[in-house]
Design a protein around this motif. Sequence first.
Motif, PDB file in Angstrom:
ATOM      1  N   ASN A  70      21.457  -8.496 109.308  1.00 46.34           N
ATOM      2  CA  ASN A  70      21.880  -8.942 107.961  1.00 46.34           C
ATOM      3  C   ASN A  70      20.708  -9.097 107.011  1.00 46.34           C
ATOM      4  OD1 ASN A  70      24.517  -9.028 108.887  1.00 46.34           O
ATOM      5  ND2 ASN A  70      24.414 -11.214 109.411  1.00 46.34           N
ATOM      6  N   PRO A 116      18.154  -5.727 104.251  1.00 47.48           N
ATOM      7  CA  PRO A 116      17.921  -5.446 102.819  1.00 47.48           C
ATOM      8  C   PRO A 116      16.797  -6.274 102.221  1.00 47.48           C
ATOM      9  CG  PRO A 116      20.275  -5.671 103.271  1.00 47.48           C
ATOM     10  CD  PRO A 116      19.567  -6.090 104.517  1.00 47.48           C
ATOM     11  N   GLN A 166      21.801   0.745 108.500  1.00 39.53           N
ATOM     12  CA  GLN A 166      21.895  -0.451 107.656  1.00 39.53           C
ATOM     13  C   GLN A 166      21.219  -0.231 106.314  1.00 39.53           C
ATOM     14  OE1 GLN A 166      23.743  -2.845 108.545  1.00 39.53           O
ATOM     15  NE2 GLN A 166      23.290  -4.429 107.005  1.00 39.53           N
ATOM     16  N   SER A 210      23.254  -0.337 102.781  1.00 36.94           N
ATOM     17  CA  SER A 210      22.882  -1.398 101.828  1.00 36.94           C
ATOM     18  C   SER A 210      21.954  -0.868 100.746  1.00 36.94           C
ATOM     19  CB  SER A 210      22.176  -2.538 102.566  1.00 36.94           C
ATOM     20  OG  SER A 210      22.909  -2.973 103.675  1.00 36.94           O
ATOM     21  N   GLU A 232      21.836  -2.734  97.388  1.00 37.98           N
ATOM     22  CA  GLU A 232      21.204  -4.047  97.525  1.00 37.98           C
ATOM     23  C   GLU A 232      19.697  -3.911  97.678  1.00 37.98           C
ATOM     24  OE1 GLU A 232      22.047  -8.138 100.096  1.00 37.98           O
ATOM     25  OE2 GLU A 232      23.066  -6.272 100.640  1.00 37.98           O
TER      26      GLU A 232
END
Length: 1554
Positions: free
Chosen positions: A1226, A1229, A1279, A1283, A1286
């Motif tokens: 998580n 980014p 990921q 993302s 972001e």
Amino acid sequence: METEELQNANQEVSRTTLSNRESRKQEISALVKHVIRLADKGSPKLKGSLLFDHIRKILHEEYTRDSYGQDYCSILLKNVLSVRKYMVELNTKEWHELLFMFFKLFNEADVKIDKLVLSQIIHSLINGVTSQCDVRPKKILAFFTEFFSRAKYQKSSLLLQHMLSALNVFIESIGPTSRVQVCKLGEEIVPKLPYLWHNVASEELKDELLKFLQTQMWCHHPNGLKNGSPGAYAVHWDKWMSNLKKLYELMYSEIQQMGPSRNRGKIQELKSAFVDLAVDVCQQIFSESSHMIEVTQISCTGSDGQTGPSAKKRRLESGWDSIRNFINSAGQTPKMVPWLQLVTGLVSKYTDSIPRDEVIPYLLCLSHALSDCKRTDLMVYIMRCIKSFVVSWDKIVAIDTDTLMEQSKSTWNQIWMVTLRFVSLHNAEPEGYVLLSAMIEARLVTPRKDIWSIFMPSLTRPITESVIFLCQCLEYCDFPENYVPNLAVTIASASADVKFPLRKQLLQWLLPSRDDETEGSRSYCKLNPDWTAHALMTLTLRNLTVRLTGCKNEQILMSPLERCYLETAIEMPLEVEEVLFKPGKKIENIDSVHIPTVLLMVENLVKSEVQFYTSRAEEQVSDVEESVKFLRLVCRLLSLLLGNQILTPQTIVTCSLYESLVRVLKKVSNSLQEIIKKDGYSNLFLIVKELRNLFCWDGESLLESIGGTEECCRIMSAVCRSATPSALVTVLLDIANEKHCTNRQASSTSADSSLNQSRFNRGASKLLDDFDDDFDLDFEDQSNNNNAMEVDDLDFNDGPDSQDSDDVSTTNEVCQSLCSPSLLTENQLLRLEAIKTLCEWGRCDVKIPVKLKSEIDVKYVKSKIVTLLEEDVFDPCRAVDVQMLQQIVMLQADTEETIPENNLRTMISAIRSCVRCHRRDQEVCKVSLELIIRLVPHLAENDNQPSSVLRECRESVLYLIKIFWKLQEESYTSDVRSCIAKAMETLAQYDPYCKWSRFLSDQDEDSPSSQDESGPSPANRLVDCAGDMCHNVRMQTVSAIYKLFVDMNTVGKQPLDRNKQHQVFSELFMVLNDSLELQGKLSPERLEDERQTRIADMLIALGTVICSSPVCEKLVVFSLMQFIKEKDVPVDIVIKILQKVSRILGYETHAKYTESYLSFCLHKWLQSGWDVSEFPYKLLGSENIGQFYRKYLNSIIAELVFIQDMDSVEIIGSNLGISPKDLLKNSIPYTVVHILPVFAASKQMGQTDDSGIKKKIGRATACYNLLTKELSEEVVDRQIVNSLDEIVANLLMCLYDTEADTGNIRDTNPEPNPPFYNTQTITWTLDYITSSFSGSGKTLVEILSKTTDSIQKIMLELSVMMWKCHRMSEKRRTLFMYQLFTRLLLQQFHTQLGGAWVYVLRDVILRLVYLIKDITAVPLNAGTESCYRESIACMALELLREVCTVGVDICPKELMKYLPLLTSNLVSTVGHSGDVGQLSLSLLKFLTLEKVKELRTAIAMLDNFPDKPEFKECRAVHHKLKYASGAFSLKKEVDHFLMAGRNPVIDQDFRLEG
């Protein structure tokens, strides 16, 4: 030898022999006393240190002490401690040794010396030790604690008075730095004091007791803070609260015992000191929940009130309702007075403590008391009490306004009517008028029309309070222009056609005719000229409601001790807020429309007065004094007419008031000369003092508050000079030159006065030992290397053998300072007053709009005054000369005008002589430094090519300050060191870049004229002062530290060079860090005192830096965290300073402020090797560590990955119940912004040998490897792709480009939180992401376009960030991000951005237009914020032009929708100066002239352009397109206007009406 013989003689002899021996002892004592007195004739000639050593030796040995102790103590008290020359010779160690010796003598029971004499000596020694050195309090406090613990056995009130007075002096000295120790002392001895009050105390001892107890209240409860409030303190709260109950009992019993005196029921009132103490005690005791307190009965035989077999307890009434009951039950008797005094004090000082349900009952109680009152002396106290409610009414009703206002309305009306009745009957006039004025100002009543009847010459006479009441009526009440009072008996003959009858009546009341009776004139002379002039001026205005903000209700001021404690508790405003963040005063337009008829009435009334004053023959001193007071009224009236623009600088000298001023001044001058011829110069002091008040225009008058300005003060000063006859100035010059002292030499031979002189020696004598070699050598070195300074001039010379007899007038046991006016004779006081008057007369001699020439040249007068300081005239050993120097420098240096260089040199030379003569006198050294500080701004002038005289003056001042600095630790008290720090501060302020004020380093002493870069600067020295041993010095220094970060001499307070700011903060941090390391063995109380004060000084220093240096701000925030970690600074007090600075800087909360620097602080915290679990999360508003982790999870994990701390990641995961892999996934980014830019830069730059870059690449690679190891490379890459929007937003937020920074922006633009990169690195990174993770060779914009709302999300995030930023530096940085991303989109705009092109066009145009409107709403000036605003506006306009260019080329029809919005805003910004106006006009011409073909339809629909030269071309094109089909009818014009207004894009606020 004779003493040894007596000591060794056989003791078993006859009584006659013993008697002879006693006689011989007395003869020896008498001889010593005679020698000392003989040596002191003229001036003290003995060596002080030897004298003290001799006395110490005599008192130390038992035999000599018993033989001569009493006599030697008497000698010490009367002939040694009262002589300043001896006092200043003792050093700190000797002072303490002497004091401790007398403590020991006092405590020893077998010492035969009178205890009363010893107590007097201790009192004198305490006075000396506190004035001459920094005191070590531990043993002294222990002595006083022990003494007062058994004070009940002392029966001598005088002895107790001396000891308590000494203790009060001592506490006043150590109080600011030793709060804990003072509190502990109080908690120990306060229980013993009520016994003394009731059984031993004289009135003088009671005064000392009150002073001590008040100090204890300030120490425990500064500003009335209660137990539990920040800022309140006690060592043992239970013990102290018990003491408070005893004090309440003492107060209660004292008031209850008061009643009518035997002298016909004359009122006994409480002393103001007793009332102040009682008010503070009641503030702590009174509680809404309790109306009784239980106290231990004070026994007549005990002193501490401890409970025991014989102790009794009793209940005392307390609380607001109890006091009200006492007042009610007292009836119309003097018993109510002390309770009224108490209520008045409580309401005035602690308004918030009044229970809301007691307000109306109190008003009713006081209203009834006033209505029923038949005694004028009682009325006074009732009115004062009611006035305290009136003044505080806004605070009282703040919570329940409507209810209380409604309930109290009838009561206020009743009070108003009763008070009016009393004043009309001349009962309690001053207090009555004061109460009425306060009620009008508070808008508590609406006066009826007949209020004006009170101002009738036949009914009342003007007093100052009634004139103030008239001013308030004129300001707040309706003015019935043609109202004639019913009591028109005296003016019944007034014809009906008189214009402005009420104004005429009021003028006649203010200036009664002398034809009626002379008594009116006598009372008139006692009026305050400021208020009277204001009333006269106001009556000439058509609009009478002229605001008068001066002379309003007085504020309850805190004592310096309370202020100090509240500063230590971070409860006071920061100085930097007042200086750098105070909003500018709004200049109100003055309604200067006046009525010439009324002005003529005023002038005629003044003329009639002038006729009276100028026609008097053979005037007495009192008559001349009265004339000068009248002149003050005329001058104040002229100033008010000038300040309110009724008169102009050009017309002021032609008006009749000016002629009146000239005539009366001439009369005063002639009368003064006649009086001098007849009676000499005696009794002239009051006249000269009134003349000084007449010539004083320093802003303390009402000018400042009623439209007057500094310019007005200058003009009035010139007006007074031009009206002053030369003869008057000559008289004052004669007095200044001592021509009034005809018998100086004769009087100097008087034996009596010579004896008096011995008490106050000039500071040096033939026998005076040489001063410290260090001090002398410094001056010799200076003189050897500078032709302007001879050795004799700078070395410390000895004084002559005698003083002039007029140097002192009285003697006192407590040795007085040479700066004390009480030392001067009447002749000297007159001379000093004449000098002050001449200085005031010559001030503000600067360029003004009108040429006004005085009869005598101002520069000549000033030079004549300064000649009094020349070496052959000025005697630094005379008190009058020292005080003369003080006044001349203070008054001549405290102006905007330039001091001639020769005068400057004379002043500095005199100061140098003073220091040379009184190097050991702390008070004189302090005054000398204060004078140097006054002169420093004048040394800073003519910086380009300073003359040799100016260079000499600078070198002299720098050398003096350097010597003080060198000797400060061993020789000077904290008061002098505070002045040294202030001198450094002033030098740093007026020469921020050290062009001339750098001190010589020890290696450069041989060339004093050089300014070597290696020497310490004043800024370095000021920073060092932040580590002083004394809290007062540290606090003063840290409060002013902002002057090292901004240039205080520039418009807008420009920042100093960025590197200089960093250097200063680095030095400051080291000093503060060292100051928190407490050295030596300290008692627990002293340790707590030092820790509290040093932490407070550190916090205020850092808070001040935060507010004054944006470039150091985040370093300071981390320093606070560092001190919490390393020095155990309490988090709560750090939060208090953060709350202050966050409010000053515009943040909602301290948590929001700290959050803005979280990434940086977290980064530095982890880099320091500290665990993330120890981070001071409370600063961010988090209640526990879990809340902190949860709220700032992404930032924390990103930083932990950066330092590869997986252990902490696992702990956080365990705490939050999240697996470490999910945490890492998580956070990608946020983590990749540390990694990808490094990879991208290394790819672009290729191989490098730079170790720093290699280290960054190695760390980034290790971070990436950690992620791939924990998650796998496939998961990481997926990921990143998922993302992408972001990550792009996070990367853009790392942008920090300083290439375009110049001037103020360069020196204030702070680095953002790490990581941050320049534009090129961000661009490389975006390209790197595109090439590494897209796999299709497309651009970044094309990739984002394929993902729903990706572009919109990025733009929204940037827009929201830009809009939320209230700090201009961050808003500008965010605009850089927005600009970079918008340009990327514009490059691909032709691809329609996946359908987002309409959104992008609308968003960018609207965002930029709103931004420009918001930024330019504040007028641009020379301040730092204006530089940012101009830069932001220019950037926005440039970007807007780029958008419009692309829009016209690709989608002109869409752009047309926004054209009215764009043009209406651009028109409003064209008027701005500089680049903003030019860019706005350029863009406007681009849209309406260059692109007329593409946008012609929209241009035709625009509103008309303003008829100004800059819009000429735009108007022509618009007119041509709009009326292409012919001229419009009115209907068609209206239809066109309405159609343009229905455009849905246009905000109605933006629409320009042509």
